[in-house]
Design a protein around this motif. Sequence first.
Motif, short mmCIF file in Angstrom:
data_model
loop_
_atom_site.label_atom_id
_atom_site.label_comp_id
_atom_site.label_asym_id
_atom_site.label_seq_id
_atom_site.Cartn_x
_atom_site.Cartn_y
_atom_site.Cartn_z
N ILE A 251 0.90 -1.17 0.00
CA ILE A 251 0.00 0.00 0.00
C ILE A 251 0.94 1.21 0.00
O ILE A 251 1.73 1.39 0.94
N HIS A 252 0.88 2.01 -1.05
CA HIS A 252 1.71 3.22 -1.10
C HIS A 252 1.02 4.30 -0.26
O HIS A 252 -0.15 4.60 -0.48
N THR A 253 1.74 4.87 0.72
CA THR A 253 1.06 5.77 1.66
C THR A 253 1.53 7.23 1.62
O THR A 253 0.79 8.11 2.03
N GLU A 254 2.77 7.47 1.19
CA GLU A 254 3.24 8.86 1.29
C GLU A 254 4.38 9.13 0.32
O GLU A 254 5.16 8.23 0.04
N ILE A 255 4.43 10.35 -0.21
CA ILE A 255 5.68 10.77 -0.84
C ILE A 255 6.25 11.92 -0.02
O ILE A 255 5.51 12.73 0.56
#
Length: 319
Positions: free
Chosen positions: A277-281
Motif C-alpha cells: 500500500i503506497h502511503t506517502e511521498i
Amino acid sequence: MTKQERFQKEFQEHVKEGLTAYPKYLSSRYIYDEKGDVLFQKIMALPEYYLTQAEYNIIDQHKDALAQIAIDEKGIDLIELGAGDGKKTKVLLKHLNDRKANFTYIPIDISQHSIDELTSSIKDLWPDMDVQGEQGRYFSVLDKLASYNNRPKLIIVLGSNIGNLEHPEAIKFLEQIQNSMSDKDYLFMGFDQKKDPLTIQNAYSDKTGVTQEFNRNLLHRINKEMDANFPVDTFEHWESYDPETGTAKSFLLATQPCTVKINAIELDINFDKWETIHTEISQKYDDRTVEWLAQQAGLKIKEIYEDNDQLFKNYLFIK
Ligand code: AVI
C-alpha cells in the motif's frame, strides 16, 4: 452534515478507492489523528529526522532578515499554514517581539486543539502579542487570506510540508497561495533538499520504529473508525528513495497473505504476500526544481536561505 461527518465520508471514499486500486494506495493525510500528531512530534525529535533541526537553524540564522521585512513595511500579518506546535516559529516571534516589530500572528492549522495549545503557550510567553489563530484546511483557509489585505502579509509554510504533494498538486498549492498574495506580500517556505540518499533513507526508516508506527496509524484508524480488522503488525513499513527524481516513497508491505473486512464500507480486501500500500511521498528538491515550481505558479524567488549542514533550504518568494 457536520464537519466531522463530511470528513468521515471523504475518508471512507478514499479508503474504498485506494484499496480497490492496483497497486493499492492510501493518503498520508489521514495519518494525523491525535495519535498520529503525537507520533509526528516524536519523529521530529528523532536524530535521524534532520529536517526539523536544519530548518530551526535557518530561522535562527536569518530571523533578523525576516524581522526586517516587518520593520520596513511598518507592520505585517504573519500567517503560518500548518502551524503545529510552532516551535520553530517561536524563534521568529521572539525576535520580532524583541525588535518591537508591529505584527499580528495568524497561525492556521487543521487541528483546533493545536491552535488552542499554540495560542495559549504564546500568551504565556508574550501576553501582549496579537495572535489570531484560525482552524481549517489549507485550501479553504487560503481563500480567506485574500481578505487580510489591509497590510503586507508574510506567509510561512515550514517543515517541507509541500513535499507530501506530487508536483501538479504542489503547483496548485503554490498557485492558490499566489492568488491570495498582493504585490507587497511574501511567502517563506521550506523545501527539503536532495542529498546523500542514505541520509534520506535513514530519516524515513528510523531504527526505533516510530516512523513505522506513524505509517501504521493509517491502518489503526481504519480499524477504529470503519470497524475493520487489519492485522496491523503484519504490515511492515518500507521506504524507498530515488535520487534521480528526489522522491522518497513510503509503503506498508503485507508480510503474509490476508483478507481484511472493512464493515463500515462493506468491503473485503485481499492482500497477497508482499503486496504494497503506497502511503506517502516526501519529495526532495534542488534549486532548479523549486524555480520551475515557482515559475509555474507565478512566483519569483527573492532569496534562498540554507542551514549550516546544507541539508535544507527556505525560499522567500514574491509575486
Ligand atoms: C509532514 N511531512 C513533511 C513529513 C515528511 O517529512 O514527509 C511527514 C513524515 N513522514 C515520515 N516522516 C515524516
